[in-house]
Write a protein that holds these residues in place. Sequence first.
Motif, PDB file in Angstrom:
ATOM      1  N   LEU A 140       0.921  -1.270  -0.056  1.00  0.00           N
ATOM      2  CA  LEU A 140      -0.146   0.046  -0.095  1.00  0.00           C
ATOM      3  C   LEU A 140       0.914   1.212  -0.204  1.00  0.00           C
ATOM      4  CD1 LEU A 140      -2.438  -1.275   2.687  1.00  0.00           C
ATOM      5  CD2 LEU A 140      -2.617  -1.522   0.211  1.00  0.00           C
ATOM      6  N   ASN A 141       0.616   2.229  -0.790  1.00  0.00           N
ATOM      7  CA  ASN A 141       1.400   3.398  -1.219  1.00  0.00           C
ATOM      8  C   ASN A 141       0.424   4.492  -1.167  1.00  0.00           C
ATOM      9  OD1 ASN A 141       3.897   1.824  -1.671  1.00  0.00           O
ATOM     10  ND2 ASN A 141       3.214   1.426  -3.489  1.00  0.00           N
ATOM     11  N   GLY A 142       0.773   5.510  -0.383  1.00  0.00           N
ATOM     12  CA  GLY A 142      -0.038   6.680  -0.167  1.00  0.00           C
ATOM     13  C   GLY A 142       0.141   7.318   1.135  1.00  0.00           C
ATOM     14  N   GLU A 143      -0.332   8.545   1.236  1.00  0.00           N
ATOM     15  CA  GLU A 143      -0.208   9.277   2.654  1.00  0.00           C
ATOM     16  C   GLU A 143      -1.357   9.133   3.384  1.00  0.00           C
ATOM     17  OE1 GLU A 143       2.337  11.238   3.659  1.00  0.00           O
ATOM     18  OE2 GLU A 143       3.324  10.916   2.031  1.00  0.00           O
ATOM     19  N   PRO A 144      -1.419   9.272   4.832  1.00  0.00           N
ATOM     20  CA  PRO A 144      -2.685   9.042   5.355  1.00  0.00           C
ATOM     21  C   PRO A 144      -3.815   9.864   4.709  1.00  0.00           C
ATOM     22  CG  PRO A 144      -0.690   9.139   6.911  1.00  0.00           C
ATOM     23  CD  PRO A 144      -0.353   9.662   5.444  1.00  0.00           C
ATOM     24  N   LEU A 145      -5.090   9.191   4.729  1.00  0.00           N
ATOM     25  CA  LEU A 145      -6.063   9.787   4.218  1.00  0.00           C
ATOM     26  C   LEU A 145      -7.391   9.498   4.775  1.00  0.00           C
ATOM     27  CD1 LEU A 145      -7.251  11.894   2.134  1.00  0.00           C
ATOM     28  CD2 LEU A 145      -7.432  10.016   0.679  1.00  0.00           C
ATOM     29  N   SER A 181      -2.087   2.140  -4.792  1.00  0.00           N
ATOM     30  CA  SER A 181      -1.617   3.387  -4.557  1.00  0.00           C
ATOM     31  C   SER A 181      -2.711   4.265  -4.622  1.00  0.00           C
ATOM     32  CB  SER A 181      -0.342   3.724  -5.142  1.00  0.00           C
ATOM     33  OG  SER A 181      -0.791   3.685  -6.880  1.00  0.00           O
ATOM     34  N   TRP A 182      -2.433   5.773  -3.910  1.00  0.00           N
ATOM     35  CA  TRP A 182      -3.533   6.445  -3.893  1.00  0.00           C
ATOM     36  C   TRP A 182      -2.726   7.937  -3.814  1.00  0.00           C
ATOM     37  CZ3 TRP A 182      -3.006   2.966   0.061  1.00  0.00           C
ATOM     38  CH2 TRP A 182      -2.690   3.770   1.087  1.00  0.00           C
ATOM     39  N   SER A 183      -3.351   9.045  -4.192  1.00  0.00           N
ATOM     40  CA  SER A 183      -2.865  10.367  -4.289  1.00  0.00           C
ATOM     41  C   SER A 183      -4.172  11.252  -4.313  1.00  0.00           C
ATOM     42  CB  SER A 183      -2.108  10.480  -5.458  1.00  0.00           C
ATOM     43  OG  SER A 183      -2.515  10.547  -6.673  1.00  0.00           O
ATOM     44  N   VAL A 184      -3.815  12.537  -3.883  1.00  0.00           N
ATOM     45  CA  VAL A 184      -4.929  13.547  -3.944  1.00  0.00           C
ATOM     46  C   VAL A 184      -4.414  14.660  -4.406  1.00  0.00           C
ATOM     47  CG1 VAL A 184      -6.565  15.127  -2.147  1.00  0.00           C
ATOM     48  CG2 VAL A 184      -5.935  12.528  -1.486  1.00  0.00           C
ATOM     49  N   SER A 185      -5.083  15.243  -5.569  1.00  0.00           N
ATOM     50  CA  SER A 185      -4.935  16.419  -5.781  1.00  0.00           C
ATOM     51  C   SER A 185      -6.216  17.543  -5.843  1.00  0.00           C
ATOM     52  CB  SER A 185      -4.475  16.293  -7.690  1.00  0.00           C
ATOM     53  OG  SER A 185      -4.181  17.392  -8.341  1.00  0.00           O
ATOM     54  N   ASP A 186      -5.931  18.514  -5.187  1.00  0.00           N
ATOM     55  CA  ASP A 186      -6.963  19.346  -4.747  1.00  0.00           C
ATOM     56  C   ASP A 186      -8.101  18.472  -4.037  1.00  0.00           C
ATOM     57  OD1 ASP A 186      -5.667  21.634  -6.095  1.00  0.00           O
ATOM     58  OD2 ASP A 186      -6.668  21.161  -8.001  1.00  0.00           O
ATOM     59  N   ASP A 187      -9.333  18.485  -4.607  1.00  0.00           N
ATOM     60  CA  ASP A 187     -10.290  17.631  -3.720  1.00  0.00           C
ATOM     61  C   ASP A 187     -10.486  16.085  -4.511  1.00  0.00           C
ATOM     62  OD1 ASP A 187     -11.470  18.816  -6.002  1.00  0.00           O
ATOM     63  OD2 ASP A 187     -13.312  19.138  -4.766  1.00  0.00           O
ATOM     64  N   ARG A 188      -9.616  15.842  -5.389  1.00  0.00           N
ATOM     65  CA  ARG A 188      -9.879  14.705  -6.050  1.00  0.00           C
ATOM     66  C   ARG A 188      -8.888  13.539  -5.707  1.00  0.00           C
ATOM     67  NH1 ARG A 188     -14.122  14.439  -9.341  1.00  0.00           N
ATOM     68  NH2 ARG A 188     -12.990  13.137 -10.650  1.00  0.00           N
ATOM     69  N   LEU A 189      -9.560  12.135  -5.499  1.00  0.00           N
ATOM     70  CA  LEU A 189      -8.801  11.216  -5.133  1.00  0.00           C
ATOM     71  C   LEU A 189      -8.661  10.182  -6.204  1.00  0.00           C
ATOM     72  CD1 LEU A 189      -7.697   9.248  -3.105  1.00  0.00           C
ATOM     73  CD2 LEU A 189     -10.013   8.573  -2.341  1.00  0.00           C
ATOM     74  N   ASN A 190      -7.536  10.069  -6.261  1.00  0.00           N
ATOM     75  CA  ASN A 190      -6.861   8.916  -7.398  1.00  0.00           C
ATOM     76  C   ASN A 190      -6.461   7.850  -6.800  1.00  0.00           C
ATOM     77  OD1 ASN A 190      -7.244  10.848  -9.939  1.00  0.00           O
ATOM     78  ND2 ASN A 190      -5.775  12.080  -8.533  1.00  0.00           N
ATOM     79  N   ILE A 191      -6.859   6.451  -7.343  1.00  0.00           N
ATOM     80  CA  ILE A 191      -6.332   5.175  -6.617  1.00  0.00           C
ATOM     81  C   ILE A 191      -6.138   4.244  -7.763  1.00  0.00           C
ATOM     82  CG2 ILE A 191      -7.142   3.285  -5.147  1.00  0.00           C
ATOM     83  CD1 ILE A 191      -9.143   5.077  -3.801  1.00  0.00           C
ATOM     84  N   VAL A 192      -5.062   3.599  -7.649  1.00  0.00           N
ATOM     85  CA  VAL A 192      -4.712   2.757  -8.659  1.00  0.00           C
ATOM     86  C   VAL A 192      -4.459   1.333  -7.958  1.00  0.00           C
ATOM     87  CG1 VAL A 192      -2.742   1.963 -10.564  1.00  0.00           C
ATOM     88  CG2 VAL A 192      -3.383   4.368 -10.050  1.00  0.00           C
ATOM     89  N   TRP A 193      -5.143   0.293  -8.667  1.00  0.00           N
ATOM     90  CA  TRP A 193      -5.076  -0.999  -8.135  1.00  0.00           C
ATOM     91  C   TRP A 193      -4.505  -1.841  -9.389  1.00  0.00           C
ATOM     92  CZ3 TRP A 193      -7.942  -3.785  -4.200  1.00  0.00           C
ATOM     93  CH2 TRP A 193      -7.845  -5.001  -4.143  1.00  0.00           C
TER      94      TRP A 193
END
Length: 320
Positions: free
Chosen positions: A214-219, A256-268
Amino acid sequence: MGKLIEEFRRGWQGISQPSPLFSIAFAICCIALSTLARWSLSLIRPDIFFTPYVPAVVFATAFGGSRIGIATALVGGALGVGLNFSDTSTDFARVALLVIFLAVCAVTVWGIEHYRSVAARQRAIAKRLTEEEEYRKLIVDELQHRLKNKLSAVHAVLHQVLYDQPKVWATIDQRLRSLAATDDLIARVDGIGCDIKDLLLSELGPYGHVRFTLNGEPLFLPAKLAVSLALIFHELATNAGKYGAFASARGLLQVSWSVSDDRLNIVWDETEGPPVGPVGEAGFGTKLLNSALRPFDGKTEIAFLKTGVHCTMQCRIPKD
């Protein structure tokens, strides 16, 4: 004293109607204060007769209702005409001011009473909705409890039946435990939300922590979005356990996941799984993946590559 204060608070906030005696006493206090204010103003302007009683009518009506407000207006008008703090006498001008005062008070009492009735209806609606919500939660909790008991019963029965088939039981046991964990998680996040990593660990944990990264900042995810993602992750993990990375001894999963502005992007991203065969018609799982994120202006795209399933999820994170 405390009881009187509590009755005043409930009456002032419109929670309950104060007793007639208490409403009359409150109106008398308002008239007394208005008379004191009128006496103070008479030292500067002796021709002010009715204006100080308008606030008394407003507060008395808001607290005790239209009848108390009308009585306050009549008493204020009588004091304005009959009570003098100077040597001025009653004349036509004072009578005309009395008529204007009573007209203003009539409009004021009508407006406040209309507001009180609207507020009372809104409070009744809010109370009914609160009771319905509490009843809904009670029913949902009872349903979840019964479903949990049924799942435990199914788990126990299958364990007895497959006691002599440990390999088959190991596969079924993982799925049942994962399903139970997801059900518990959905019930838990329905009120407060949860961290996305906890959501993934709850769903993927039964497959073994060495099988995924799992890759990503706490969200922290709001409750409604967490429930939708829990359903999606459960569907993808189930598919991975049957046909994808978790169905192969060497299969791996990276989320993995990332946040840009208020959009959440998740890759499986699954790798080293069994070869992907022809894909048939869209079933319930595919329809769920395509529709679960629509309420959040989101979408899900899934590709069946030679290396394994590749799924991307995008959605808006609600501020509330």
